[in-house]
Design a protein around this motif. Structure first.
Motif, PDB file in Angstrom:
ATOM      1  N   MET A  60      31.506  51.699  15.840  1.00  0.00           N
ATOM      2  CA  MET A  60      32.073  51.371  14.530  1.00  0.00           C
ATOM      3  C   MET A  60      33.597  51.432  14.606  1.00  0.00           C
ATOM      4  N   LYS A  91      36.482  40.981   4.747  1.00  0.00           N
ATOM      5  CA  LYS A  91      36.797  42.377   4.438  1.00  0.00           C
ATOM      6  C   LYS A  91      37.749  42.998   5.452  1.00  0.00           C
ATOM      7  N   THR A  92      38.546  42.160   6.123  1.00  0.00           N
ATOM      8  CA  THR A  92      39.564  42.683   7.040  1.00  0.00           C
ATOM      9  C   THR A  92      40.881  41.964   6.788  1.00  0.00           C
ATOM     10  N   THR A 161      40.128  47.404   7.899  1.00  0.00           N
ATOM     11  CA  THR A 161      38.787  46.880   7.684  1.00  0.00           C
ATOM     12  C   THR A 161      38.066  47.703   6.625  1.00  0.00           C
ATOM     13  N   GLU A 162      37.306  47.017   5.792  1.00  0.00           N
ATOM     14  CA  GLU A 162      36.425  47.682   4.845  1.00  0.00           C
ATOM     15  C   GLU A 162      34.982  47.664   5.341  1.00  0.00           C
ATOM     16  N   ASP A 163      34.789  47.100   6.518  1.00  0.00           N
ATOM     17  CA  ASP A 163      33.468  46.991   7.124  1.00  0.00           C
ATOM     18  C   ASP A 163      33.586  47.493   8.554  1.00  0.00           C
ATOM     19  N   ARG A 165      31.834  47.375  10.954  1.00  0.00           N
ATOM     20  CA  ARG A 165      31.264  46.526  12.003  1.00  0.00           C
ATOM     21  C   ARG A 165      32.148  45.334  12.344  1.00  0.00           C
TER      22      ARG A 165
END
Length: 485
Positions: A60, A91-92, A161-163, A165
């Motif tokens: 991650m 989301k980045t 990043t908010e994700d 992955r």
């Protein structure tokens, strides 16, 4: 005809580089580990030809990380433009900052921009005059003030990043410089060897870049989108079909509410996997070299049609409009005319229709217009292996009727929303430049009309419009192709 009017420029000389490596003079390009290795990696790494967030033990990515470059000394400069090539999944995003050394003292970190193709991008808010210090950022230009010069720079990229992955990445950073002080110059030696200069001198030819007129595009912004329309032409030449309205939304700088941010336009082109950057050029040789290698060049110009037009601007006799104090066009060729003079062949998007975009500008007239525009260029080269995996794309969707209708000028319009999960109604204060709705005639392969959604409402279409394909482009990096259910 862009939203941003460039500052007054003087001619400088700098070194041209064909490949993304470090060079002396007016531009420094970084794209390899050797270019970045002396910088500081903070929860980031250089992997597969790019800087990215460093994944943890479970694979991650952390919420954020940064890269701070080493110090780079340069000839004295008063203007610097930092550009980058990035991939930004949903989301980045990244932010860019720089610091420059003026009379031995480093400035504070100067915020340049937040960039993403998966949301809205913003340049830094304007710096009040009494807070500018030795240098400040004017939309996309780091400007040294007080009659002083900078002689070194550093840059910092922050990755978010908010994700966990997905992570943004940067594969190229370019810094280009010029000196506006009287009598100043950068890298006065020729950037080309004798063999290259001979080939450049002999070159004539024109690239068949598809002409696109900005004046026929979405009426809500068509006078201000010379830069993204030029970007769309270059992308089309590279085999990527992008409607100019999509490009406009993709480069919209929501801080100054305009489409002419040089860095954003280059970054948008690069998001499709190409190498693209901003450069202050030395002269026509730079452009001819690019054309010889199959690369159309976007340039910044200022001009007027003739001496009767008011304004202290150079004359371009064949220009399609009376005057412009800041405009972008695509140089596609260089030819010798029947009169024995040499001409720069351009796709000038200010023309009235597509068929009038290809124009011949006498070389000396073009050079005067380009010099006043700073001899700035967007240079784009071929695809970079592994890049462009998160390029902007058009999603398939449907238009759903709400049951509401209204009549205007004897025409009945019906309201639709985009699917059930993606309501793209813009907020009132950003209505005009937050969305573009293009009704597309599939049979003719052209725009049928445009729709402008009212604030806090859906998309209103006439019966004829509703029978066509509808494209919805938003400033949030979401692009849709839909038909009525």
């Amino acid at each position: 005809m862009s939203g941003k009017i460039a500052v007054s420029f003087v001619v400088i000389l700098l070194v041209f580089v064909c490949m993304p490596v470090m060079a002396q003079g007016g531009i420094i390009l970084h794209s390899t580990y050797a270019d970045f290795e002396n910088g500081t990696f903070l929860q980031t790494e250089f992997e597969d030809g790019q800087i990215r967030l460093k994944p943890g033990a479970l694979g991650m990515f952390p919420v954020s990380g940064a890269f701070e470059s080493a110090e780079f000394e340069t000839p004295g400069f008063t203007r610097m433009v930092l550009s980058w090539n990035a991939d930004t999944p949903a989301k980045t995003w990244i932010t860019a900052e720089a610091t420059v050394r003026v009379e031995g003292v480093w400035t504070d970190w100067l915020k340049i921009a937040k960039w993403t193709t998966a949301g809205d991008s913003t340049s830094a808010p304007p710096t009040p005059e009494d807070e500018r210090g030795a240098a400040f950022v004017d939309v996309d230009i780091i400007t040294v003030i007080g009659g002083k010069e900078a002689d070194a720079y550093r840059y910092r990229l922050v990755f978010y990043t908010e994700d966990g992955r997905a992570a943004p990445s940067v594969r190229l950073v370019a810094a280009t410089f010029r000196n506006t002080l009287e009598g100043a110059a950068l890298a006065a030696h020729s950037p080309f060897d004798a063999e290259a200069l001979a080939a450049i001198a002999d070159y004539t030819g024109t690239l068949n870049v598809r002409p696109i007129a900005q004046t026929t595009r979405d009426p809500q912004f068509h006078t201000r989108v010379c830069s993204p329309v030029s970007a769309a032409m270059v992308l089309d030449w590279r085999g990527v079909s992008v409607l100019p309205e999509m490009a406009a939304m993709g480069v919209l700088d929501t801080a100054y509410d305009g489409y002419g941010n040089w860095v954003f336009n280059a970054a948008f082109i690069a998001s499709y996997g190409f190498a693209s950057y901003i450069e202050y050029c030395a002269g026509i040789e730079d452009i001819k070299w690019e054309l010889m290698n199959g690369n159309p060049v976007i340039t910044s110009v200022r001009y007027k049609q003739n001496a009767d037009v008011p304004g202290d601007l150079p004359i371009v006799t064949n220009a399609p409009i009376r005057r412009t104090f800041g405009h972008l066009l695509v140089v596609v060729g260089y030819e010798r005319g029947d009169d024995g003079r040499y001409y720069v062949i351009v796709n000038d998007p200010a023309a009235a229709v597509d068929g009038e975009v290809r124009l011949w500008y006498e070389e000396s007239e073009f050079m005067a217009a380009w010099s006043l525009g700073g001899r700035i260029a967007y240079k784009t080269h071929g695809r970079v292996e592994g890049a462009g995996l998160y390029a902007p794309y058009v999603e398939q969707n449907t238009l759903t009727p709400t049951g509401r209708s209204k009549t205007q000028d004897n025409t009945t319009f019906y309201e639709y929303t985009l699917g059930t999960r993606h309501n793209v109604r813009p907020t009132p204060e950003k209505r005009e430049r937050g969305i573009s709705v293009v009704i597309w005639d599939e049979g003719a392969g052209r725009v049928y009309s445009y729709a402008v959604p009212p604030a806090d409402e859906g998309i209103w279409l006439s019966m004829d419009e509703a029978s066509h394909t509808v494209y919805v482009f938003t400033k949030y990096g979401r692009y849709f192709r839909a038909r009525v259910n």
